[in-house]
Design an enzyme around this catalytic site. Structure first.
Site, mmCIF file in Angstrom:
data_model
loop_
_atom_site.group_PDB
_atom_site.id
_atom_site.type_symbol
_atom_site.label_atom_id
_atom_site.label_comp_id
_atom_site.label_asym_id
_atom_site.label_seq_id
_atom_site.Cartn_x
_atom_site.Cartn_y
_atom_site.Cartn_z
ATOM 1 N N ASP A 93 1.159 -1.201 0.296
ATOM 2 C CA ASP A 93 -0.056 -0.011 0.307
ATOM 3 C C ASP A 93 0.796 1.156 0.330
ATOM 4 O O ASP A 93 0.037 2.582 -0.289
ATOM 5 C CB ASP A 93 -1.135 0.000 1.628
ATOM 6 C CG ASP A 93 -2.089 -1.075 0.655
ATOM 7 O OD1 ASP A 93 -2.778 -1.317 -0.095
ATOM 8 O OD2 ASP A 93 -2.434 -1.360 2.214
ATOM 9 N N GLY A 94 1.802 1.036 0.273
ATOM 10 C CA GLY A 94 2.545 2.658 0.760
ATOM 11 C C GLY A 94 3.812 2.764 -1.539
ATOM 12 O O GLY A 94 3.648 3.892 -1.010
ATOM 13 N N GLU A 172 -6.269 9.993 4.764
ATOM 14 C CA GLU A 172 -6.268 10.499 4.921
ATOM 15 C C GLU A 172 -5.167 11.074 5.723
ATOM 16 O O GLU A 172 -3.624 11.098 4.886
ATOM 17 C CB GLU A 172 -5.918 9.961 7.115
ATOM 18 C CG GLU A 172 -4.900 8.584 7.221
ATOM 19 C CD GLU A 172 -4.319 8.046 6.701
ATOM 20 O OE1 GLU A 172 -2.993 7.403 5.802
ATOM 21 O OE2 GLU A 172 -4.677 6.748 6.177
ATOM 22 N N ASP A 201 -3.184 11.926 21.174
ATOM 23 C CA ASP A 201 -1.983 11.630 20.898
ATOM 24 C C ASP A 201 -2.220 12.444 19.093
ATOM 25 O O ASP A 201 -0.873 12.930 18.505
ATOM 26 C CB ASP A 201 -1.798 10.683 20.866
ATOM 27 C CG ASP A 201 -1.081 9.821 21.907
ATOM 28 O OD1 ASP A 201 -1.179 10.890 22.615
ATOM 29 O OD2 ASP A 201 -0.834 8.608 22.187
ATOM 30 N N ALA A 213 -7.243 2.240 7.399
ATOM 31 C CA ALA A 213 -5.871 2.493 7.449
ATOM 32 C C ALA A 213 -5.733 3.031 8.933
ATOM 33 O O ALA A 213 -5.662 1.920 10.063
ATOM 34 C CB ALA A 213 -4.907 3.040 6.207
ATOM 35 N N HIS A 214 -4.920 3.890 8.622
ATOM 36 C CA HIS A 214 -4.725 4.468 10.227
ATOM 37 C C HIS A 214 -5.627 4.724 10.581
ATOM 38 O O HIS A 214 -6.513 4.308 12.144
ATOM 39 C CB HIS A 214 -4.021 5.529 9.990
ATOM 40 C CG HIS A 214 -3.107 5.848 11.339
ATOM 41 N ND1 HIS A 214 -2.828 7.639 10.887
ATOM 42 C CD2 HIS A 214 -3.051 6.315 12.321
ATOM 43 C CE1 HIS A 214 -2.246 7.300 12.591
ATOM 44 N NE2 HIS A 214 -2.148 6.312 13.298
#
Length: 326
Positions: A93-94, A172, A201, A213-214
């Protein structure tokens, strides 16, 4: 299966390769990706398709001792994919998110072959490489559009006349704290109205594509790609009201970094970094420019979730017709 004379989904003739160019990208840190890139390049070239590659990736392949057939060389940039009908991506994915930076300005669809771990954005796996090349040659694929978001950063908060930085994201945009021992203090705003203050955070603002994802790691919901929405997911927020939010796709989301807090940082797709000094303001909205993904099969999104996350479905019975069709 199409014959060489069948009409493809774009109105052309399958197998017709006149003036066709494919941009080939690979994860240069993976030997398997470099080997696959060389094989794909040879197969497409034999089929009469011009292969375009980044100079750095050609050099990485040559360092392995492999000889390369003629290839069109380009440097990374907004014009790297200009005039290409497809970008074929070998990696995880990166690598696909890196390729999206080249694909979006040109409107070229991305076709990912997963050589990484989950590879949620990829359409095919390594074992499908030969058939994937055939589909590219025969134009045997469809294209779907995925929402992206525009991101603007104002270092002077509301008083700034123009943003200091404009960027975008497919998955995102995440505002995060920089100092491990201090929380990031932000106020979330939706459509010009304040909603909540969080000591946290960070905050993830995601598209449906980025929901796996994230945002997913932060406890956000999975949103089907066909659903038009934006997500806001606070990360480890010290607040009673700190739940993931699903908002309208045309909403304008803003995060204000409070003046009395520590500096933060904004990451877009984990690739583009923007400093967030105390008092900065981030505005996120739906972009008019999507990213296009090539699809080889019209499998339900449910099937993709089960396969990619190895979800337990043993014991499912369903209707007899559904069981018979798999």
């Amino acid at each position: 299966m199409k014959t060489s004379e069948s009409t493809d989904r774009f109105g052309g003739v399958a197998g017709e390769t006149t003036n066709r160019t494919v941009l080939l990208l690979a994860h240069t840190g993976r030997p398997a990706a470099l080997r696959s890139a060389r094989l794909v390049h040879e197969s497409l070239t034999r089929a009469g398709v011009t292969v375009r590659m980044l100079a750095s990736e050609i050099e990485a392949i040559r360092k392995t001792g492999a000889r390369m057939q003629p290839v069109e060389v380009v440097e990374p940039g907004a014009d790297a994919a200009a005039g290409t009908e497809l970008i074929m991506v070998l990696g995880g994915d990166g690598t696909l998110l890196r390729a999206a930076e080249l694909a979006r300005p040109a409107g070229a669809p991305l076709l990912g072959v997963n050589l990484g771990h989950v590879g949620f954005l990829a359409e095919a796996e390594r074992d499908d490489l030969s058939d994937t090349v055939r589909c590219v040659v025969e134009r045997d694929y469809s294209v779907e559009e995925r929402m992206t978001i525009d991101v603007a950063v104002y270092n002077g908060g509301r008083t700034s006349a123009a943003p200091a930085v404009r960027t975008w994201a497919l998955n995102e945009a995440t505002a995060e704290k920089v100092e491990s021992g201090r929380m990031l203090e932000v106020v979330l705003e939706i459509d010009g109205r304040p909603l909540s203050r969080w000591g946290c955070d960070g905050v993830v603002c995601a598209t449906p594509t980025g929901s796996t994802a994230h945002a997913f790691s932060g406890g956000g919901p999975i949103v089907w790609p066909s659903v038009e929405a934006l997500l806001v997911v606070p990360l480890s927020a010290h607040a009673l009201f700190a739940r993931p939010l699903v908002v309208a796709p045309d909403a304008v989301i803003a995060l204000e970094v409070l003046p009395e807090t520590t500096d933060g940082v904004l990451w877009c797709d984990g690739r583009r970094r923007v400093e967030l000094p105390a008092g900065a303001r981030v505005e996120i909205s739906r972009s008019k420019t999507p990213v296009r993904l090539a699809r080889l099969q019209q499998a339900p999104f449910t099937n993709r979730l089960v396969a990619k996350f190895a979800l337990p479905v043993a014991g499912w019975r369903g209707r007899a017709a559904e069981r018979d069709s798999g």
